[in-house]
Structure formats: structure tokens, C-alpha cells
Design a protein around this motif. Structure first.
Motif, PDB file in Angstrom:
ATOM      1  N   TYR A 154       6.058   5.127   2.244  1.00 25.50           N
ATOM      2  CA  TYR A 154       6.278   4.136   1.187  1.00 25.50           C
ATOM      3  C   TYR A 154       7.770   3.923   0.956  1.00 25.50           C
ATOM      4  CZ  TYR A 154       5.718   1.692  -3.253  1.00 25.50           C
ATOM      5  OH  TYR A 154       5.757   0.753  -4.254  1.00 25.50           O
ATOM      6  N   ALA A 155       8.518   5.014   0.831  1.00 27.58           N
ATOM      7  CA  ALA A 155       9.955   4.892   0.615  1.00 27.58           C
ATOM      8  C   ALA A 155      10.634   4.215   1.802  1.00 27.58           C
ATOM      9  CB  ALA A 155      10.555   6.280   0.371  1.00 27.58           C
ATOM     10  N   MET A 156      10.239   4.584   3.011  1.00 26.14           N
ATOM     11  CA  MET A 156      10.809   3.949   4.202  1.00 26.14           C
ATOM     12  C   MET A 156      10.514   2.455   4.217  1.00 26.14           C
ATOM     13  SD  MET A 156       9.634   6.938   6.866  1.00 26.14           S
ATOM     14  CE  MET A 156       9.899   5.991   8.365  1.00 26.14           C
ATOM     15  N   SER A 157       9.297   2.092   3.848  1.00 27.66           N
ATOM     16  CA  SER A 157       8.905   0.677   3.890  1.00 27.66           C
ATOM     17  C   SER A 157       9.668  -0.146   2.861  1.00 27.66           C
ATOM     18  CB  SER A 157       7.395   0.537   3.665  1.00 27.66           C
ATOM     19  OG  SER A 157       7.032   0.808   2.318  1.00 27.66           O
ATOM     20  N   LYS A 158       9.935   0.435   1.696  1.00 33.97           N
ATOM     21  CA  LYS A 158      10.652  -0.301   0.656  1.00 33.97           C
ATOM     22  C   LYS A 158      12.142  -0.403   0.973  1.00 33.97           C
ATOM     23  CE  LYS A 158       7.123  -1.321  -1.887  1.00 33.97           C
ATOM     24  NZ  LYS A 158       6.653  -2.722  -2.009  1.00 33.97           N
ATOM     25  N   ALA A 159      12.690   0.603   1.648  1.00 33.58           N
ATOM     26  CA  ALA A 159      14.071   0.491   2.110  1.00 33.58           C
ATOM     27  C   ALA A 159      14.195  -0.659   3.112  1.00 33.58           C
ATOM     28  CB  ALA A 159      14.535   1.807   2.741  1.00 33.58           C
ATOM     29  N   ALA A 160      13.211  -0.774   4.004  1.00 35.56           N
ATOM     30  CA  ALA A 160      13.211  -1.889   4.960  1.00 35.56           C
ATOM     31  C   ALA A 160      13.033  -3.218   4.240  1.00 35.56           C
ATOM     32  CB  ALA A 160      12.092  -1.688   5.986  1.00 35.56           C
ATOM     33  N   LEU A 161      12.197  -3.250   3.205  1.00 35.99           N
ATOM     34  CA  LEU A 161      11.995  -4.476   2.432  1.00 35.99           C
ATOM     35  C   LEU A 161      13.287  -4.905   1.747  1.00 35.99           C
ATOM     36  CD1 LEU A 161       9.900  -6.577   1.381  1.00 35.99           C
ATOM     37  CD2 LEU A 161       9.581  -5.046  -0.591  1.00 35.99           C
ATOM     38  N   ASN A 162      14.067  -3.937   1.283  1.00 36.13           N
ATOM     39  CA  ASN A 162      15.350  -4.274   0.667  1.00 36.13           C
ATOM     40  C   ASN A 162      16.286  -4.948   1.664  1.00 36.13           C
ATOM     41  OD1 ASN A 162      14.437  -3.146  -1.703  1.00 36.13           O
ATOM     42  ND2 ASN A 162      15.559  -1.228  -1.460  1.00 36.13           N
ATOM     43  N   MET A 163      16.300  -4.454   2.900  1.00 38.29           N
ATOM     44  CA  MET A 163      17.129  -5.097   3.913  1.00 38.29           C
ATOM     45  C   MET A 163      16.599  -6.490   4.238  1.00 38.29           C
ATOM     46  SD  MET A 163      19.724  -5.295   5.776  1.00 38.29           S
ATOM     47  CE  MET A 163      20.491  -3.671   5.702  1.00 38.29           C
ATOM     48  N   LEU A 164      15.275  -6.643   4.287  1.00 34.31           N
ATOM     49  CA  LEU A 164      14.701  -7.972   4.492  1.00 34.31           C
ATOM     50  C   LEU A 164      15.177  -8.929   3.411  1.00 34.31           C
ATOM     51  CD1 LEU A 164      12.696  -9.979   5.845  1.00 34.31           C
ATOM     52  CD2 LEU A 164      10.945  -9.051   4.281  1.00 34.31           C
ATOM     53  N   THR A 165      15.232  -8.455   2.180  1.00 32.84           N
ATOM     54  CA  THR A 165      15.693  -9.287   1.071  1.00 32.84           C
ATOM     55  C   THR A 165      17.100  -9.793   1.325  1.00 32.84           C
ATOM     56  OG1 THR A 165      14.312  -8.049  -0.497  1.00 32.84           O
ATOM     57  CG2 THR A 165      16.145  -9.315  -1.416  1.00 32.84           C
ATOM     58  N   ARG A 166      17.966  -8.910   1.769  1.00 29.78           N
ATOM     59  CA  ARG A 166      19.351  -9.310   2.012  1.00 29.78           C
ATOM     60  C   ARG A 166      19.455 -10.290   3.182  1.00 29.78           C
ATOM     61  NH1 ARG A 166      23.581  -4.492   1.370  1.00 29.78           N
ATOM     62  NH2 ARG A 166      24.865  -6.327   0.994  1.00 29.78           N
ATOM     63  N   LYS A 167      18.667 -10.054   4.219  1.00 38.39           N
ATOM     64  CA  LYS A 167      18.683 -10.961   5.371  1.00 38.39           C
ATOM     65  C   LYS A 167      18.155 -12.346   4.989  1.00 38.39           C
ATOM     66  CE  LYS A 167      20.143  -8.238   8.745  1.00 38.39           C
ATOM     67  NZ  LYS A 167      21.359  -8.545   9.551  1.00 38.39           N
ATOM     68  N   ALA A 203       3.262   3.648  10.426  1.00 36.84           N
ATOM     69  CA  ALA A 203       3.402   2.291  10.957  1.00 36.84           C
ATOM     70  C   ALA A 203       2.595   1.286  10.146  1.00 36.84           C
ATOM     71  CB  ALA A 203       2.968   2.263  12.421  1.00 36.84           C
ATOM     72  N   GLU A 204       1.404   1.685   9.690  1.00 38.55           N
ATOM     73  CA  GLU A 204       0.569   0.759   8.921  1.00 38.55           C
ATOM     74  C   GLU A 204       1.195   0.440   7.568  1.00 38.55           C
ATOM     75  OE1 GLU A 204      -2.701  -1.735   8.003  1.00 38.55           O
ATOM     76  OE2 GLU A 204      -1.781  -0.999   9.861  1.00 38.55           O
ATOM     77  N   VAL A 205       1.761   1.435   6.912  1.00 39.84           N
ATOM     78  CA  VAL A 205       2.423   1.185   5.623  1.00 39.84           C
ATOM     79  C   VAL A 205       3.611   0.243   5.814  1.00 39.84           C
ATOM     80  CG1 VAL A 205       3.685   2.246   3.711  1.00 39.84           C
ATOM     81  CG2 VAL A 205       1.650   3.364   4.640  1.00 39.84           C
ATOM     82  N   ILE A 206       4.391   0.480   6.851  1.00 44.28           N
ATOM     83  CA  ILE A 206       5.538  -0.398   7.115  1.00 44.28           C
ATOM     84  C   ILE A 206       5.070  -1.802   7.499  1.00 44.28           C
ATOM     85  CG2 ILE A 206       7.466  -0.782   8.718  1.00 44.28           C
ATOM     86  CD1 ILE A 206       7.914   2.258   8.684  1.00 44.28           C
ATOM     87  N   ILE A 243       0.843  -1.192   0.000  1.00 45.79           N
ATOM     88  CA  ILE A 243       0.000   0.000   0.000  1.00 45.79           C
ATOM     89  C   ILE A 243       0.877   1.241   0.000  1.00 45.79           C
ATOM     90  CG2 ILE A 243      -1.931  -1.113   1.190  1.00 45.79           C
ATOM     91  CD1 ILE A 243      -1.006   0.295   3.770  1.00 45.79           C
ATOM     92  N   GLY A 244       0.289   2.371  -0.441  1.00 51.15           N
ATOM     93  CA  GLY A 244       0.991   3.639  -0.369  1.00 51.15           C
ATOM     94  C   GLY A 244       0.591   4.439   0.850  1.00 51.15           C
ATOM     95  N   ALA A 245      -0.652   4.253   1.282  1.00 47.22           N
ATOM     96  CA  ALA A 245      -1.174   4.941   2.463  1.00 47.22           C
ATOM     97  C   ALA A 245      -2.319   4.105   3.011  1.00 47.22           C
ATOM     98  CB  ALA A 245      -1.645   6.346   2.118  1.00 47.22           C
ATOM     99  N   PRO A 246      -2.592   4.162   4.307  1.00 41.82           N
ATOM    100  CA  PRO A 246      -3.673   3.358   4.885  1.00 41.82           C
ATOM    101  C   PRO A 246      -5.039   3.821   4.390  1.00 41.82           C
ATOM    102  CG  PRO A 246      -2.172   4.152   6.582  1.00 41.82           C
ATOM    103  CD  PRO A 246      -1.856   4.908   5.322  1.00 41.82           C
ATOM    104  N   ALA A 247      -5.941   2.866   4.203  1.00 43.51           N
ATOM    105  CA  ALA A 247      -7.316   3.201   3.855  1.00 43.51           C
ATOM    106  C   ALA A 247      -7.962   3.946   5.014  1.00 43.51           C
ATOM    107  CB  ALA A 247      -8.102   1.925   3.546  1.00 43.51           C
ATOM    108  N   GLY A 248      -8.794   4.918   4.688  1.00 38.59           N
ATOM    109  CA  GLY A 248      -9.520   5.642   5.716  1.00 38.59           C
ATOM    110  C   GLY A 248      -8.804   6.853   6.265  1.00 38.59           C
ATOM    111  N   ALA A 283       0.615   9.659   5.484  1.00 38.38           N
ATOM    112  CA  ALA A 283       1.715   8.726   5.239  1.00 38.38           C
ATOM    113  C   ALA A 283       2.730   9.287   4.251  1.00 38.38           C
ATOM    114  CB  ALA A 283       1.180   7.393   4.713  1.00 38.38           C
ATOM    115  N   GLU A 284       2.257  10.125   3.347  1.00 34.95           N
ATOM    116  CA  GLU A 284       3.121  10.612   2.280  1.00 34.95           C
ATOM    117  C   GLU A 284       3.828  11.919   2.625  1.00 34.95           C
ATOM    118  OE1 GLU A 284       0.541  10.971  -1.061  1.00 34.95           O
ATOM    119  OE2 GLU A 284       0.208   8.805  -1.240  1.00 34.95           O
ATOM    120  N   GLY A 285       3.261  12.694   3.516  1.00 32.05           N
ATOM    121  CA  GLY A 285       3.798  14.001   3.830  1.00 32.05           C
ATOM    122  C   GLY A 285       3.026  15.090   3.104  1.00 32.05           C
ATOM    123  N   PRO A 286       3.353  16.347   3.367  1.00 33.55           N
ATOM    124  CA  PRO A 286       4.593  16.861   3.950  1.00 33.55           C
ATOM    125  C   PRO A 286       4.763  16.526   5.432  1.00 33.55           C
ATOM    126  CG  PRO A 286       3.004  18.623   3.746  1.00 33.55           C
ATOM    127  CD  PRO A 286       2.405  17.433   3.072  1.00 33.55           C
TER     128      PRO A 286
END
Length: 251
Positions: free
Chosen positions: A173-186, A122-125, A98-103, A109-112
Motif C-alpha cells: 500500500y505504501a509503495m503504491s501510494k508513493a508511486a501515485l504521488n509521482m504520477l500526480t507530479r508527472k 503487483a496487484e496492489v500497485i 485496495i490494501g491487499a488483493p482479495a482471496g 501484501a502488507e508483510g512482514p
């Protein structure tokens, strides 16, 4: 022309795709079925996934499973059903995101920065980063039974790269995908002994609900490119990130 032997080999392979109800997940499911694989396609609300159910029913190979990647109980329930249906899983595609939580307003989630809310981030992550971790954990015993090797694909984004130029906005979204990249390596390190190849794969700018109508690629084009990348990877590539057209994606 695809030989009968190739078709029989493909039909013995099993794929699991999360977030398959629409967009890239639906396109991946369609193309995997065309290739002859058995596909267990998951989404949060199967009763709302008419196109997905028609795809599976037309081939008779696989199933549509209810699965909310952000809910550990839902993940365990789906994995238990899957374990009864498949002796092994050859390919797991962690696509749901997801890019942002429903509702909530997307800006939470996106900013500013002034608009951000901790619960939205937290929900996006939870969906985009923790979800793939607990899904892979649940499916890991079935991946270990794949022969000759299993593959795990985490659908990432170039927005999660610390090397590519950073744009304003899109915080969670960017933070969550950076974390996903680390998950990939682990995961690549832990699953190497069972000969599983784990990669992160960026589908490009795709015309989906998340990507928007002005994006460059159709879901079908993105899925086609992603599966072409999968055809070429080996264990030497485990832990790496790629784009849909086969280029290495910098972390």
C-alpha cells in the motif's frame, strides 16, 4: 443561500469518481450531488452498489458505470460510454484503491517481509498506481474540453510519503501510494498546457473497510474536507499533495 445561478452553474459541471460503491467514494458522490454536479460514479460491480444507484436515481444527474481500474479493457469501455454522455469532464477523482488483493492473506501484501508475495504486491500497485494512470489517460480528452479548467484528484495517503515517519508493515500500500504521488507530479506537468490542475489528496484516517472501524473520521467528514480543499486550489497548486484539512502533505 445558494442562488439559482450558482445551481445552474454547478449542474453544468461533470464529475467522475472511481471506487464510488462505498466508503469515501460513495461519500464524495453524495456531496458532489448535493452541490449540484452531475456525477458519473464508477465501481467494479454496480449490481452490488444499491446505495450508489439510489443516490444517482434520486437526482437523475449522472450514471453508475462498471469500471475496474486494473483492467484496461474495462477502463476503455467505461470511457466510451462516458464520452457519449458528457461533452466535458470538469473533475476526475481517482479514488479506487485496495490494501491487499482479495482471496489472498493480507500479509502477502502488507508483510512482514517473510510473508510477502510478488503477485500480491503487483496487484496492489496495479490498482492503486497504474489504475489512476490509465483512467486519467482515458478521460483526458474529456478533461481537455472543460472550461475554465479541469481538476484531477488522486486520493493518496500519508503512508506513501517518504518524509513522514515510516511504520512497519503495509509494504504494498505504501509503495503504491508513493508511486501515485509521482504520477500526480508527472500528470501535473503534462496536463498544465490544457489548464488542468492535478493534486494528490490524503483523506485522513477514515472509518472504511480499508481504514478500519477505529479510524478518526467518518467518510462524510473526510469527503467534506476534501471538497473544501478542492474549492480553494488553483493552478499554482498543481502537482502538490494536500491533506483533507488543507495542509500541504510532504512527499
Amino acid at each position: 443561500m445558494v442562488s439559482r445561478a450558482d445551481l445552474e452553474e454547478a449542474e453544468s459541471r461533470v464529475a467522475v469518481v472511481t471506487g464510488a460503491g462505498r466508503g469515501i467514494g460513495l461519500a464524495l458522490t453524495r456531496q458532489l450531488l448535493i452541490r449540484g454536479l452531475t456525477v458519473h460514479a464508477t465501481c467494479r460491480h454496480p449490481d452490488q452498489a444499491a446505495d450508489l444507484k439510489k443516490l444517482i436515481a434520486a437526482t437523475g444527474r449522472g450514471s453508475v458505470l462498471a469500471l475496474d481500474v486494473a483492467d484496461a479493457t474495462s477502463v476503455r469501455a467505461a470511457a466510451a460510454i462516458l464520452d457519449r454522455s458528457a461533452t466535458a469532464v470538469d473533475l476526475l477523482i481517482n479514488n479506487a484503491g485496495i490494501g491487499a488483493p482479495a482471496g489472498l492473506h493480507p500479509s502477502t501484501a502488507e508483510g512482514p517481509l517473510a510473508a510477502l508475495r510478488a503477485d500480491a504486491i503487483a496487484e496492489v500497485i496495479r490498482v492503486n498506481s497504474i489504475g489512476p494512470a490509465i483512467v486519467t489517460q482515458a478521460v483526458a480528452p474529456m478533461l481537455s474540453r472543460a472550461r475554465p479548467r479541469a481538476r484531477v484528484v488522486n486520493v493518496t495517503s500519508d503512508l506513501g510519503s517518504l518524509t513522514t515517519p515510516v511504520m512497519a508493515g503495509g509494504y504494498a500500500y505504501a509503495m503504491s501510494k508513493a508511486a501515485l504521488n509521482m504520477l500526480t507530479r508527472k500528470l501535473a506537468v503534462e496536463l498544465r498546457p490544457q489548464h488542468a490542475t492535478v493534486i494528490a489528496l490524503h483523506p485522513g484516517s477514515v472509518r472504511t473497510r480499508l481504514g478500519g472501524s477505529s479510524a478518526q473520521l467518518s467518510p462524510a467528514d473526510a469527503a467534506h474536507g476534501m471538497l473544501n480543499v478542492l474549492d480553494r486550489i488553483t493552478m499554482d497548486d498543481t502537482g502538490r499533495a494536500f491533506t483533507y484539512d488543507g495542509r500541504l502533505l510532504p512527499w
